[in-house]
Design a protein around this motif. Structure first.
Motif, PDB file in Angstrom:
ATOM      1  N   GLY A 105      44.093  35.812  46.248  1.00  6.65           N
ATOM      2  CA  GLY A 105      43.707  34.653  45.466  1.00  6.65           C
ATOM      3  C   GLY A 105      43.124  34.933  44.093  1.00  6.65           C
ATOM      4  N   MET A 106      43.036  36.198  43.661  1.00  9.96           N
ATOM      5  CA  MET A 106      42.503  36.479  42.326  1.00  9.96           C
ATOM      6  C   MET A 106      43.491  36.032  41.253  1.00  9.96           C
ATOM      7  SD  MET A 106      41.132  40.008  40.583  1.00  9.96           S
ATOM      8  CE  MET A 106      39.474  39.859  41.223  1.00  9.96           C
ATOM      9  N   LEU A 107      43.004  35.317  40.277  1.00 12.28           N
ATOM     10  CA  LEU A 107      43.850  34.893  39.170  1.00 12.28           C
ATOM     11  C   LEU A 107      44.230  36.087  38.303  1.00 12.28           C
ATOM     12  CD1 LEU A 107      41.905  31.681  38.077  1.00 12.28           C
ATOM     13  CD2 LEU A 107      43.975  31.782  39.490  1.00 12.28           C
ATOM     14  N   ARG A 108      45.430  36.016  37.709  1.00 11.85           N
ATOM     15  CA  ARG A 108      45.879  37.122  36.850  1.00 11.85           C
ATOM     16  C   ARG A 108      44.939  37.330  35.665  1.00 11.85           C
ATOM     17  NH1 ARG A 108      51.211  38.977  37.637  1.00 11.85           N
ATOM     18  NH2 ARG A 108      52.318  37.801  39.255  1.00 11.85           N
ATOM     19  N   THR A 109      44.438  36.221  35.134  1.00 14.67           N
ATOM     20  CA  THR A 109      43.540  36.361  33.976  1.00 14.67           C
ATOM     21  C   THR A 109      42.264  37.111  34.366  1.00 14.67           C
ATOM     22  OG1 THR A 109      42.677  34.151  34.466  1.00 14.67           O
ATOM     23  CG2 THR A 109      44.403  34.324  32.785  1.00 14.67           C
ATOM     24  N   ARG A 110      41.740  36.838  35.577  1.00 13.97           N
ATOM     25  CA  ARG A 110      40.536  37.531  36.031  1.00 13.97           C
ATOM     26  C   ARG A 110      40.832  39.002  36.344  1.00 13.97           C
ATOM     27  NH1 ARG A 110      36.098  34.685  37.183  1.00 13.97           N
ATOM     28  NH2 ARG A 110      35.405  36.124  38.831  1.00 13.97           N
ATOM     29  N   LEU A 111      42.067  39.265  36.826  1.00 16.68           N
ATOM     30  CA  LEU A 111      42.464  40.649  37.070  1.00 16.68           C
ATOM     31  C   LEU A 111      42.511  41.427  35.756  1.00 16.68           C
ATOM     32  CD1 LEU A 111      43.466  42.917  38.898  1.00 16.68           C
ATOM     33  CD2 LEU A 111      45.795  41.985  38.669  1.00 16.68           C
ATOM     34  N   LEU A 112      43.082  40.793  34.732  1.00 17.39           N
ATOM     35  CA  LEU A 112      43.136  41.450  33.414  1.00 17.39           C
ATOM     36  C   LEU A 112      41.725  41.657  32.861  1.00 17.39           C
ATOM     37  CD1 LEU A 112      46.139  39.558  31.781  1.00 17.39           C
ATOM     38  CD2 LEU A 112      46.133  41.869  32.716  1.00 17.39           C
ATOM     39  N   LEU A 113      40.852  40.672  33.074  1.00 19.62           N
ATOM     40  CA  LEU A 113      39.472  40.799  32.616  1.00 19.62           C
ATOM     41  C   LEU A 113      38.769  41.936  33.347  1.00 19.62           C
ATOM     42  CD1 LEU A 113      37.155  39.743  30.894  1.00 19.62           C
ATOM     43  CD2 LEU A 113      36.640  38.078  32.710  1.00 19.62           C
ATOM     44  N   LEU A 114      39.059  42.085  34.644  1.00 19.87           N
ATOM     45  CA  LEU A 114      38.480  43.172  35.424  1.00 19.87           C
ATOM     46  C   LEU A 114      38.900  44.529  34.858  1.00 19.87           C
ATOM     47  CD1 LEU A 114      36.959  44.204  37.964  1.00 19.87           C
ATOM     48  CD2 LEU A 114      39.169  44.063  39.184  1.00 19.87           C
ATOM     49  N   ILE A 115      40.211  44.675  34.560  1.00 19.77           N
ATOM     50  CA  ILE A 115      40.699  45.937  33.987  1.00 19.77           C
ATOM     51  C   ILE A 115      40.060  46.179  32.623  1.00 19.77           C
ATOM     52  CG2 ILE A 115      42.737  47.229  33.272  1.00 19.77           C
ATOM     53  CD1 ILE A 115      42.486  46.681  36.284  1.00 19.77           C
ATOM     54  N   GLY A 116      39.870  45.098  31.849  1.00 23.57           N
ATOM     55  CA  GLY A 116      39.220  45.240  30.552  1.00 23.57           C
ATOM     56  C   GLY A 116      37.783  45.720  30.678  1.00 23.57           C
ATOM     57  N   ILE A 117      37.047  45.195  31.659  1.00 23.66           N
ATOM     58  CA  ILE A 117      35.666  45.627  31.873  1.00 23.66           C
ATOM     59  C   ILE A 117      35.620  47.079  32.316  1.00 23.66           C
ATOM     60  CG2 ILE A 117      33.594  45.243  33.261  1.00 23.66           C
ATOM     61  CD1 ILE A 117      34.361  42.268  33.359  1.00 23.66           C
ATOM     62  N   GLU A 118      36.537  47.465  33.212  1.00 22.70           N
ATOM     63  CA  GLU A 118      36.600  48.863  33.635  1.00 22.70           C
ATOM     64  C   GLU A 118      36.851  49.777  32.436  1.00 22.70           C
ATOM     65  OE1 GLU A 118      39.424  49.521  36.718  1.00 22.70           O
ATOM     66  OE2 GLU A 118      38.604  47.964  38.035  1.00 22.70           O
ATOM     67  N   SER A 119      37.770  49.365  31.583  1.00 23.41           N
ATOM     68  CA  SER A 119      38.095  50.173  30.400  1.00 23.41           C
ATOM     69  C   SER A 119      36.892  50.275  29.469  1.00 23.41           C
ATOM     70  CB  SER A 119      39.292  49.574  29.666  1.00 23.41           C
ATOM     71  OG  SER A 119      40.426  49.529  30.505  1.00 23.41           O
ATOM     72  N   LEU A 120      36.117  49.173  29.357  1.00 30.45           N
ATOM     73  CA  LEU A 120      34.920  49.194  28.521  1.00 30.45           C
ATOM     74  C   LEU A 120      33.898  50.179  29.070  1.00 30.45           C
ATOM     75  CD1 LEU A 120      33.260  48.073  26.169  1.00 30.45           C
ATOM     76  CD2 LEU A 120      32.478  46.232  27.684  1.00 30.45           C
ATOM     77  N   PHE A 121      33.720  50.184  30.388  1.00 25.71           N
ATOM     78  CA  PHE A 121      32.800  51.143  30.999  1.00 25.71           C
ATOM     79  C   PHE A 121      33.252  52.584  30.730  1.00 25.71           C
ATOM     80  CE2 PHE A 121      31.278  47.911  34.358  1.00 25.71           C
ATOM     81  CZ  PHE A 121      30.144  47.636  33.617  1.00 25.71           C
ATOM     82  N   ILE A 122      34.566  52.811  30.872  1.00 23.28           N
ATOM     83  CA  ILE A 122      35.096  54.156  30.618  1.00 23.28           C
ATOM     84  C   ILE A 122      34.883  54.537  29.154  1.00 23.28           C
ATOM     85  CG2 ILE A 122      37.215  55.530  30.512  1.00 23.28           C
ATOM     86  CD1 ILE A 122      38.195  54.008  32.958  1.00 23.28           C
ATOM     87  N   ALA A 123      35.076  53.551  28.247  1.00 22.20           N
ATOM     88  CA  ALA A 123      34.883  53.816  26.819  1.00 22.20           C
ATOM     89  C   ALA A 123      33.435  54.183  26.524  1.00 22.20           C
ATOM     90  CB  ALA A 123      35.291  52.590  26.004  1.00 22.20           C
ATOM     91  N   LEU A 124      32.497  53.452  27.134  1.00 16.05           N
ATOM     92  CA  LEU A 124      31.082  53.760  26.930  1.00 16.05           C
ATOM     93  C   LEU A 124      30.738  55.131  27.503  1.00 16.05           C
ATOM     94  CD1 LEU A 124      29.482  50.279  27.777  1.00 16.05           C
ATOM     95  CD2 LEU A 124      29.827  51.300  25.516  1.00 16.05           C
ATOM     96  N   LEU A 125      31.303  55.438  28.670  1.00 18.98           N
ATOM     97  CA  LEU A 125      31.046  56.739  29.283  1.00 18.98           C
ATOM     98  C   LEU A 125      31.602  57.866  28.414  1.00 18.98           C
ATOM     99  CD1 LEU A 125      30.054  58.412  31.695  1.00 18.98           C
ATOM    100  CD2 LEU A 125      32.300  58.041  32.766  1.00 18.98           C
ATOM    101  N   GLY A 126      32.864  57.711  27.951  1.00 17.05           N
ATOM    102  CA  GLY A 126      33.481  58.729  27.105  1.00 17.05           C
ATOM    103  C   GLY A 126      32.749  58.904  25.790  1.00 17.05           C
ATOM    104  N   THR A 127      32.336  57.775  25.190  1.00 18.85           N
ATOM    105  CA  THR A 127      31.596  57.836  23.927  1.00 18.85           C
ATOM    106  C   THR A 127      30.250  58.534  24.124  1.00 18.85           C
ATOM    107  OG1 THR A 127      32.648  55.794  23.156  1.00 18.85           O
ATOM    108  CG2 THR A 127      30.618  56.476  22.054  1.00 18.85           C
ATOM    109  N   GLY A 128      29.559  58.195  25.218  1.00 23.03           N
ATOM    110  CA  GLY A 128      28.277  58.828  25.496  1.00 23.03           C
ATOM    111  C   GLY A 128      28.404  60.329  25.698  1.00 23.03           C
ATOM    112  N   ILE A 129      29.431  60.746  26.448  1.00 28.72           N
ATOM    113  CA  ILE A 129      29.653  62.177  26.664  1.00 28.72           C
ATOM    114  C   ILE A 129      29.959  62.879  25.345  1.00 28.72           C
ATOM    115  CG2 ILE A 129      31.191  63.878  27.742  1.00 28.72           C
ATOM    116  CD1 ILE A 129      31.544  61.909  30.064  1.00 28.72           C
ATOM    117  N   GLY A 130      30.847  62.262  24.566  1.00 29.05           N
ATOM    118  CA  GLY A 130      31.220  62.861  23.279  1.00 29.05           C
ATOM    119  C   GLY A 130      30.040  63.012  22.354  1.00 29.05           C
TER     120      GLY A 130
END
Length: 408
Positions: free
Chosen positions: A301-326
């Motif tokens: 029942g998850m909407l596609r828009t919410r799925l895309l938003l979920l992937i976007g949030i995951e990517s943001l977390f990864i970006a913050l993690l990568g930036t912090g490490i760098g």
């Protein structure tokens, strides 16, 4: 809930998360290292060249830029320079007199560039004693001169010998004088080393009969990013004079830096391209590996828009993690290189010296540099996410549950 779910999803596949974050960190580390050393080298060379040759900014007579004539002068008085001295960003202000004369020894003569300043102020600003290879430095009231080592060699003169200067003074007067050589200066720029005669300012004003007038006021600001603002303020304060910055005063050097910067930017974007392909492959791998997971989410029942938003949030977390490490890795390195610059040696150092530059590579540590590179790396991540997100948006439920990758 999406934020909490996104955070949990990251650590269900730690290897995948750390691999993507490491790719981002590597891009940030390499780009910051390249840009910081490049900009640091430019700032160092501009500062060094400006301190003796031109200064970062000069206030001149409107005609002096074209004529370089001893007749086109500006006042030396404190009242004249007081408005500029009141600007908080001005760290140094030095009066200088510049002209040309025939320099002669016992057996030969040569056209020379005559430069004059206040020796104590010039030492504080230009560190001329670092370029002294023989003899002693000047006092403010000296009646002796310093010579470029190349010019002294041509004229067959040494410390203690006498030098004749002959030329044209202010308003057509004859400028002639006999001076004892107190010291020899060595400059990496052959054109300067082979023709420089340096005098205390009062002695030069007496030689050229200029009175309390000079060729230019040389001004310095410790931050190059304040240069345009400072130049605009000075132009408003001195509307009847010419206010020129180092790029106008030394166009050859400005052109060299512009060409070198273009080459550096090309290499940096080439680096971004290589890292970007790796990052894109990693993100695509993540997308293909999680097809079944996405299908289950859609089936429950998850909407596609919410799925895309979920992937976007995951990517943001990864970006913050990568930036912090760098940043955690590269910041201490850049701070160390700022205070302990890389010193070039051998033929490379000789080539750079011939260009008139300092053969060291300090790092520039400025907030704008970090912000620019972080923004570029995050933009690269966003660009690499476009196609994987499109794949997720177009995925069919049946094929996703089967683990396929068909898009409708």
């Amino acid at each position: 809930m999406l934020i909490k779910l996104a955070w949990r999803n990251l650590w269900r596949q730690k290897r995948r998360t750390l691999l993507t974050a490491a790719a981002l960190a590597l891009a940030l580390i390499l780009s910051l290292m390249m840009r910081s050393i490049q900009e640091g080298s430019y700032a160092n060379n501009i500062d060094n060249a400006a301190r003796f040759a031109t200064g970062l900014i000069q206030i001149q007579h409107p005609e002096f830029g074209d004529s370089h004539s001893i007749d086109d002068l500006v006042p030396m008085g404190a009242d004249f320079i007081a408005p500029a001295a009141a600007l908080p960003q001005i760290s140094h202000r030095l009066p200088r007199l510049r002209s040309f004369a025939l320099a002669a020894g016992d057996n030969s003569s040569k056209g020379a560039l005559v430069m004059a300043g206040v020796p104590s102020a010039e030492q504080d600003y230009a560190k001329l004693t670092d370029k002294l290879v023989a003899g002693e430095y000047l006092n403010d009231d000296d009646d002796q001169v310093l010579l470029g080592e190349g010019l002294a060699r041509f004229l067959e003169l040494d410390v203690g010998d006498e030098l004749v200067l002959y030329g044209q003074g202010y308003r057509g007067q004859t400028a002639a004088g006999l001076y004892r050589i107190k010291g020899l200066l060595r400059f990496p720029v052959p054109g300067l080393d082979n023709q420089l005669v340096y005098l205390p300012l009062p002695l030069a004003q007496q030689l050229f009969s200029t009175g309390e007038q000079i060729s230019a006021w040389v001004l310095h600001t410790d931050r190059l990013n304040q240069l345009a603002e400072t130049e605009a303020a000075l132009s408003a304060l001195y509307p009847e004079q010419s206010v020129r910055d180092w790029q106008d005063l030394a166009p050859e050097m400005a052109q060299q830096i512009l060409m070198d910067k273009a080459g550096g930017l090309f290499m940096m974007y080439l680096l971004y391209g290589v890292v970007g392909f790796g990052l894109f492959a990693t993100l695509m791998m993540m997308t293909l590996e999680r097809q079944r997971e996405f299908g289950v989410m859609l089936a429950t029942g998850m909407l596609r828009t919410r799925l895309l938003l979920l992937i976007g949030i995951e990517s943001l977390f990864i970006a913050l993690l990568g930036t912090g490490i760098g940043l955690a890795i590269i910041t201490p390195v850049l701070i160390y290189l700022k205070h302990n610059p890389i010193a070039l040696t051998g033929e490379t150092a000789e080539l750079i010296l011939e260009m008139g530059w300092d053969p060291i590579m300090p790092a520039l540590v400025e907030p704008w540099l970090f912000i620019d590179q972080i923004a570029i790396v995050l933009g690269l991540l966003a660009l690499c996410l476009i196609y994987p997100l499109w794949r997720i948006h177009r995925i069919t439920l049946v094929d996703a549950l089967k683990g396929g990758s068909h898009v409708g």
